[in-house]
Design an enzyme around this catalytic site. Structure first.
Site: not given
Lengths: 302, 302
Positions: A7, A9, A12, A102, A184, A188, A192, A256, A268
């Site tokens: 992964g 991205g 990573g 996540n 988190k 998020n 998000n 993100s 996600e």
């Protein structure tokens, strides 16, 4: 240490680059950036100083890498149904799997596939985006909190913390991974979710009283669900104020998920919304606003 | 009857045209459509049959009209601070004022300005849009429910019902105007709000289980707030199911607020969201989803 990045991205690539720069033997499973990185190397543009890794070991298939000591998983969670295919070829007798993904449910799925004793969870607080192929932009933060998925194994955590710390990552271990994950989510879920839905950066969201209050109400629903999960220490409601003030300092940061939606990528929603809602529901915690936000996001991206 | 139309959007033009066609003496206060209508007349494209009024009495200022028997108010509610300026010149000794506007609070404001005894409230269920200047497209419905703002005056209502009915409008009187207003909100709040926010017509919103459930939850919050206001007969929860099924038959209908947002026009958030939230709050009724929807709409159009 022989480490594979699954992964690759922004997350990573960023942590992998730091580990390689510190002398570890890194192997990157690549897709979009394969050509650029294997030809020109990996460029990190970071608030802590830019650097380039001219030679990077990139692969298209996991079986070309073979067994490693550590698999660092940075996949988007909607790709979790590729765990078996991507990770199985990397597993040796003592391979550890660290997921920095996540949301909730990733350790559980990995444990079912590869054995709970291998699994370490990590919560990354990282502001980073991919740029052109072979480029990562590190905009802020970078802290990692690591925790064992099942009790015991403190020595293993200590070793990983040392490896990350020596590579330049602010890293610490926690005895309560569950709490770290939920903490988190307190950030998020509102940021998000709302920034992706409204296509507005965090500062626009926090400026008017009404939307700032909505952010806080979403945070309090997440905190209530978290505290119903039997954490060692509950999350105080004041954590919401701290996160609001913390975010006030982020300027016009785009989470993100906001960027992913703007660029038409999959979100996600399952790991960041559906799984926490499910955990809350099972404990009888009402989360009407989080549920509504999840529904609106799903509907907006249908 | 000498009638003035104040707020000549789709609703004002449509009902005004029907009344004029039936022989009443209509006077339209016009802005956008003044030139087109005074030159070419008013064209109604209706599911009940198209018709044109070649000669229409249009005005730019209310004082050119003078006193009338009935003022029909079709203003967007965010223009209510122009009530005094637009309506005062139309008031004679026996002038009645009928507001067919959306949301809550219109009768109250009119009563303060012009006296409660003049005020009649009406709830219009009309699917209509303006087309080119001088054109109205009537897409469906058209029913009006009329009620006195203050008790008494049934004869007055009966006369208005007769006037509308003879003009081709499905019109009836109610003894509980408050209930009729709230019933319309049960539809308006979820559909105008969600369709405007997501820019999706009603059929897309109702197709997936999750967003259909959200619509229903919003309806139940509105019903709970309505029933806390001391209605003569409470609104049953089954009214939500009926409205869902009713809307299933509307196909890909776009509520007016969806169109208004798409065209960058101001939304009626105060009358359709803020006022009902305020009524609910004063009676201690929690409306978390309605409040969140209002906040998201405000934030999306800021």
């Amino acid at each position: 240490m022989r480490i594979a990045i699954v992964g690759a991205g922004a997350l990573g690539l960023y942590y992998g680059a730091l580990l390689q720069r510190n002398g570890h033997d890194l192997h990157f499973l690549l897709r979009r950036d394969f050509d650029a990185i294997t030809r020109d190397g990996l460029k990190i543009f970071s608030i802590h100083g830019d650097f380039t890794l001219p030679q990077v070991q990139g692969y298209r298939q996991a079986k070309e890498i073979g067994a490693v000591d550590l698999v660092l998983v940075g996949l988007k969670t909607f790709a979790n149904d590729h765990y078996a295919e991507l990770i199985t070829p990397l597993i040796g007798e003592r391979t550890q799997i660290l997921t920095l993904q996540n949301g909730l449910g990733n350790e559980e799925t990995l444990a079912e596939l590869f054995g709970a004793e291998r699994i370490i969870g990590g919560v990354a607080f990282l502001c980073a985006n991919r740029g052109a192929p072979g480029e990562v932009h590190h905009l802020g933060e970078g802290r990692i909190v690591l925790g064992e998925y099942q009790p015991g194994g403190q020595w293993r955590l200590d070793r990983l913390v040392e490896i990350f710390s020596k590579s330049g990552v602010d890293c610490r271990a926690t005895g309560d991974l569950k709490r770290a994950r939920w903490e988190k989510l307190v950030w998020n879920i509102p940021f998000n979710g709302l920034c992706a839905l409204l296509q507005q950066p965090v500062n626009l969201l926090l400026a008017p009283k009404s939307s700032r209050r909505l952010v806080r109400e979403l945070m309090l629903e997440v905190i209530a669900a978290a505290n119903a999960q039997g954490l060692t220490h509950p999350i105080a409601e004041s954590y919401a104020e701290r996160m609001l003030e913390f975010t006030d300092n982020m300027g016009e940061y785009k989470p993100s998920m906001q960027i992913d939606r703007a660029e038409g990528r999959q979100l996600e929603i399952a790991a960041i919304f559906a799984a926490p809602l499910d955990y809350g529901r099972r404990k009888g915690v009402a989360m009407p606003r989080v549920e509504m936000l999840a529904t609106l996001l799903e509907q907006a991206t249908r």
